[in-house]
Each structure stands twice: as C-alpha cells, then as structure tokens.
Motif scaffolding. Structure first.
Motif, PDB file in Angstrom:
ATOM      1  N   ILE A 193     -21.091 -27.501   8.500  1.00 36.73           N
ATOM      2  CA  ILE A 193     -20.640 -26.244   7.917  1.00 36.73           C
ATOM      3  C   ILE A 193     -21.863 -25.400   7.566  1.00 36.73           C
ATOM      4  CG2 ILE A 193     -18.464 -27.147   7.016  1.00 36.73           C
ATOM      5  CD1 ILE A 193     -19.797 -27.374   4.271  1.00 36.73           C
ATOM      6  N   THR A 194     -21.654 -24.107   7.451  1.00 40.77           N
ATOM      7  CA  THR A 194     -22.745 -23.183   7.128  1.00 40.77           C
ATOM      8  C   THR A 194     -22.808 -22.960   5.630  1.00 40.77           C
ATOM      9  OG1 THR A 194     -22.431 -22.066   9.243  1.00 40.77           O
ATOM     10  CG2 THR A 194     -23.669 -20.879   7.555  1.00 40.77           C
ATOM     11  N   ILE A 195     -23.921 -23.357   4.997  1.00 39.86           N
ATOM     12  CA  ILE A 195     -24.058 -23.173   3.551  1.00 39.86           C
ATOM     13  C   ILE A 195     -25.327 -22.417   3.170  1.00 39.86           C
ATOM     14  CG2 ILE A 195     -22.659 -25.181   2.925  1.00 39.86           C
ATOM     15  CD1 ILE A 195     -25.238 -26.757   2.518  1.00 39.86           C
ATOM     16  N   ASN A 196     -26.250 -22.244   4.104  1.00 43.83           N
ATOM     17  CA  ASN A 196     -27.511 -21.567   3.796  1.00 43.83           C
ATOM     18  C   ASN A 196     -27.642 -20.217   4.489  1.00 43.83           C
ATOM     19  OD1 ASN A 196     -28.576 -23.628   2.104  1.00 43.83           O
ATOM     20  ND2 ASN A 196     -29.038 -24.845   3.930  1.00 43.83           N
ATOM     21  N   ASP A 197     -26.520 -19.710   4.958  1.00 41.86           N
ATOM     22  CA  ASP A 197     -26.541 -18.424   5.640  1.00 41.86           C
ATOM     23  C   ASP A 197     -25.165 -17.779   5.498  1.00 41.86           C
ATOM     24  OD1 ASP A 197     -27.456 -16.287   7.082  1.00 41.86           O
ATOM     25  OD2 ASP A 197     -27.817 -17.405   8.944  1.00 41.86           O
ATOM     26  N   ALA A 198     -25.088 -16.494   5.747  1.00 40.00           N
ATOM     27  CA  ALA A 198     -23.801 -15.796   5.732  1.00 40.00           C
ATOM     28  C   ALA A 198     -23.012 -16.149   6.993  1.00 40.00           C
ATOM     29  CB  ALA A 198     -24.016 -14.285   5.655  1.00 40.00           C
ATOM     30  N   VAL A 199     -21.697 -16.104   6.876  1.00 41.25           N
ATOM     31  CA  VAL A 199     -20.817 -16.298   8.026  1.00 41.25           C
ATOM     32  C   VAL A 199     -20.119 -14.971   8.313  1.00 41.25           C
ATOM     33  CG1 VAL A 199     -18.814 -17.514   8.937  1.00 41.25           C
ATOM     34  CG2 VAL A 199     -20.464 -18.739   7.510  1.00 41.25           C
ATOM     35  N   TYR A 200     -20.214 -14.522   9.550  1.00 41.89           N
ATOM     36  CA  TYR A 200     -19.609 -13.254   9.952  1.00 41.89           C
ATOM     37  C   TYR A 200     -18.378 -13.519  10.808  1.00 41.89           C
ATOM     38  CZ  TYR A 200     -24.057 -11.347   8.379  1.00 41.89           C
ATOM     39  OH  TYR A 200     -25.158 -11.012   7.616  1.00 41.89           O
ATOM     40  N   CYS A 201     -17.382 -12.681  10.631  1.00 44.85           N
ATOM     41  CA  CYS A 201     -16.142 -12.822  11.389  1.00 44.85           C
ATOM     42  C   CYS A 201     -15.701 -11.431  11.857  1.00 44.85           C
ATOM     43  CB  CYS A 201     -15.069 -13.467  10.522  1.00 44.85           C
ATOM     44  SG  CYS A 201     -13.551 -13.871  11.395  1.00 44.85           S
ATOM     45  N   ASN A 202     -15.592 -11.267  13.159  1.00 44.53           N
ATOM     46  CA  ASN A 202     -15.284  -9.961  13.727  1.00 44.53           C
ATOM     47  C   ASN A 202     -13.980  -9.985  14.501  1.00 44.53           C
ATOM     48  OD1 ASN A 202     -17.811  -8.738  12.886  1.00 44.53           O
ATOM     49  ND2 ASN A 202     -18.784  -9.974  14.492  1.00 44.53           N
ATOM     50  N   HIS A 203     -13.115  -9.006  14.183  1.00 42.36           N
ATOM     51  CA  HIS A 203     -11.872  -8.869  14.928  1.00 42.36           C
ATOM     52  C   HIS A 203     -12.174  -8.323  16.309  1.00 42.36           C
ATOM     53  CE1 HIS A 203      -7.973  -6.591  15.809  1.00 42.36           C
ATOM     54  NE2 HIS A 203      -7.719  -7.867  15.978  1.00 42.36           N
ATOM     55  N   ILE A 204     -11.558  -8.932  17.327  1.00 43.71           N
ATOM     56  CA  ILE A 204     -11.767  -8.514  18.711  1.00 43.71           C
ATOM     57  C   ILE A 204     -10.508  -7.816  19.207  1.00 43.71           C
ATOM     58  CG2 ILE A 204     -12.193  -9.302  21.067  1.00 43.71           C
ATOM     59  CD1 ILE A 204     -13.628 -11.721  19.870  1.00 43.71           C
ATOM     60  N   LYS A 205     -10.679  -6.632  19.750  1.00 38.97           N
ATOM     61  CA  LYS A 205      -9.547  -5.923  20.327  1.00 38.97           C
ATOM     62  C   LYS A 205      -9.293  -6.468  21.726  1.00 38.97           C
ATOM     63  CE  LYS A 205     -10.287  -1.648  17.714  1.00 38.97           C
ATOM     64  NZ  LYS A 205     -10.540  -0.180  17.789  1.00 38.97           N
ATOM     65  N   THR A 206      -8.095  -7.028  21.913  1.00 42.43           N
ATOM     66  CA  THR A 206      -7.797  -7.715  23.169  1.00 42.43           C
ATOM     67  C   THR A 206      -6.948  -6.890  24.119  1.00 42.43           C
ATOM     68  OG1 THR A 206      -5.861  -8.755  22.168  1.00 42.43           O
ATOM     69  CG2 THR A 206      -7.937  -9.965  22.073  1.00 42.43           C
ATOM     70  N   GLY A 207      -6.391  -5.780  23.673  1.00 43.26           N
ATOM     71  CA  GLY A 207      -5.529  -4.983  24.532  1.00 43.26           C
ATOM     72  C   GLY A 207      -4.060  -5.294  24.279  1.00 43.26           C
ATOM     73  N   SER A 208      -3.204  -4.370  24.585  1.00 43.79           N
ATOM     74  CA  SER A 208      -1.786  -4.499  24.268  1.00 43.79           C
ATOM     75  C   SER A 208      -1.075  -5.581  25.051  1.00 43.79           C
ATOM     76  CB  SER A 208      -1.074  -3.158  24.514  1.00 43.79           C
ATOM     77  OG  SER A 208      -1.242  -2.766  25.864  1.00 43.79           O
ATOM     78  N   ASP A 209      -1.648  -6.009  26.205  1.00 44.91           N
ATOM     79  CA  ASP A 209      -0.999  -7.024  27.025  1.00 44.91           C
ATOM     80  C   ASP A 209      -1.281  -8.436  26.522  1.00 44.91           C
ATOM     81  OD1 ASP A 209      -3.710  -6.689  27.700  1.00 44.91           O
ATOM     82  OD2 ASP A 209      -3.389  -7.608  29.669  1.00 44.91           O
ATOM     83  N   LYS A 210      -2.106  -8.545  25.469  1.00 44.67           N
ATOM     84  CA  LYS A 210      -2.427  -9.860  24.912  1.00 44.67           C
ATOM     85  C   LYS A 210      -1.933  -9.913  23.471  1.00 44.67           C
ATOM     86  CE  LYS A 210      -6.509 -10.450  27.820  1.00 44.67           C
ATOM     87  NZ  LYS A 210      -7.959 -10.709  27.867  1.00 44.67           N
ATOM     88  N   PRO A 211      -0.870 -10.689  23.220  1.00 44.96           N
ATOM     89  CA  PRO A 211      -0.239 -10.652  21.899  1.00 44.96           C
ATOM     90  C   PRO A 211      -1.024 -11.330  20.783  1.00 44.96           C
ATOM     91  CG  PRO A 211       0.837 -12.270  23.306  1.00 44.96           C
ATOM     92  CD  PRO A 211      -0.131 -11.525  24.182  1.00 44.96           C
TER      93      PRO A 211
END
Length: 257
Positions: free
Chosen positions: A49-67
């Motif tokens: 697990i990551t404890i000595n650094d920040a964790v980044y989480c980014n939403h990915i736009k997948t397009g309308s054909d991918k639910p």
C-alpha cells in the motif's frame, strides 16, 4: 426490474491492459461496473500500500457506448480497492473481480501477486472476490476464450456467495486446439522459485542485479492447481487471508514461554 449487481473491476497490469478490457466487457453483461485500476503496471506488488506518497485517482471519460465508470489510480492494486470502496463507489460492491492477469498466479505465485492481493483486500472488507489469471505470457495473448469461464464463475459466486474469509484464485490454462477440459476446485501446490540474481555492472562501475529463477513444483498430488492446469483444467483455489497456522498452536503452547 431487478437491480443489477454492483461490480468492482481492478487488476495489477494497468488499466489499459488487454486482460482487464476483456474482464470489463464480461462484467458489463452481468452488472453495473466500476473500474478502479492502476495507471501503470504493478505486477509483483503483492499487498503493498502507499503510505509515503499521495495517491491520485482520475476519472476517465470512456464515451457513451461504454456503460462502466472508469478511474485510473497512481497507487498499488490494494490502494485501488481501498480507494474504490471508501471514496469512489456509491455503495459496497456485490462482487470484486481482479485481472485477467497476464500470466500464472498459481501455487506460491499467489503471495507475490498484485492481482490476487487486490481480491484479498476486497475479501477483508466482506466483499466476494475473485482473481483471474491466464497462463499465457505472450504479448499477443488472446483473452477472449476466457470469457465463458470468467462469466460462469462470477455468476456462481454472485448466486452462492463465498465462505467467510475466503476469496477465489482462478487460473486458466493457455487454450489449445483441444480446448478446456473443465473446472477443478483444487488446493495450492507445494512449489517454490529457485531464485538466482544476474549480477551486472553499469558504465559507472556500480553493480546491479536482475532477479531470475526457475519454478520448482515438488508436489506430486493430483488435487493441486499445478496438476489441474497441466491437464488442461481451469484451477479454482479457495484462498484464506487468515494466515494463522492453526495446526501449530498446540505445539507452540508446549514451549517454555
């Protein structure tokens, strides 16, 4: 209308790996899918697990054909599960699936595997979880023939649940002309890596090492994952995350402690 199950998909090969793309497509046939996976390969990370650094989480736009909803995470596979359950998902998922890993996670490999550690982390939260792996290390590995097996095991897990404290380690043999012979519930084979380090020297005169090794299977049993895979069966090993060696407690109580 019956509510579709909420399914968390993750892996250790990275969010763009072909194995997870196949897994996502199969899970979309079953339920509402959220993907939280590493933004880069994290193989062999185990339960880090990551404890000595920040964790980044980014939403990915997948397009309308991918639910499905997709998020890339800068952390480890276990970070992905923690972040998904605590921050991203609207509720606790009904199932967590990890993979499909590019290569084997049978036998002793389970303890090094980021794929399986993600599943184990979900299991510690009370979420039914499965790690899927395909025994094909080729860059052009074809994950499509695994679809039927993945779907069948996922549906059975949703239907029946799993015993408390247990997750599933599923390994799928590389398909050949004769196809898969069936599915075997197995125990983990007693095997290990006979490791070697390839010592080299860089242009500045500093020594460095590459880990190499040979897989050694000492187990001659016909009820193990390694045996099943060699015979063309899918192996399903129930894995527990209570690491207590219960059989050793009485012996240790005999010590003069």
């Amino acid at each position: 209308m019956e509510k579709r199950p909420l399914i968390l998909v993750t892996n250790d090969d990275g969010i763009n790996a072909p194995g997870i793309r196949t897994l996502i497509e199969v899970m979309n046939e079953i339920g509402e899918v959220y993907v939280v996976a590493p933004d880069s390969p994290q193989s062999g990370m185990g339960h880090a697990i990551t404890i000595n650094d920040a964790v980044y989480c980014n939403h990915i736009k997948t397009g309308s054909d991918k639910p499905q909803m997709e998020y890339s995470c800068s952390g480890t596979p276990v970070d992905c599960v923690k972040l998904a359950v605590n921050e991203v998902l609207k509720r606790k998922p009904d199932l967590c699936v990890s993979g499909i890993n590019h290569g084997s996670n049978s036998s002793i490999n389970v303890i090094y595997s980021g794929t399986m550690s993600a599943a184990v982390e979900a299991g510690t939260m009370g979420i039914p979880a499965i790690g899927f792996s395909l025994l094909d290390f080729s860059h052009e590995a074809d994950f499509n023939p695994s679809r039927k097996i993945v779907k069948e095991i996922a549906l059975q897990t949703l239907k029946n649940g799993l015993p408390e404290g247990v997750v599933l380690n599923v390994n799928i043999p590389k398909l050949n002309s004769s196809g898969i012979r069936g599915i075997k519930v197995c125990r983990q084979a007693k095997a290990y890596w006979q490791e070697k380090f390839d010592k080299r020297t860089n242009p500045l005169g500093r020594d460095y090492y590459w880990l190499t090794g040979e897989f050694v299977n000492e187990d001659k049993g016909t009820d193990t994952d390694e045996w099943a895979l060699e015979q063309g069966y899918v192996s399903v090993v129930p894995v527990q995350f209570d690491l207590t060696a219960h059989h050793a407690i009485n012996e240790l109580n005999g010590w003069d402690l």
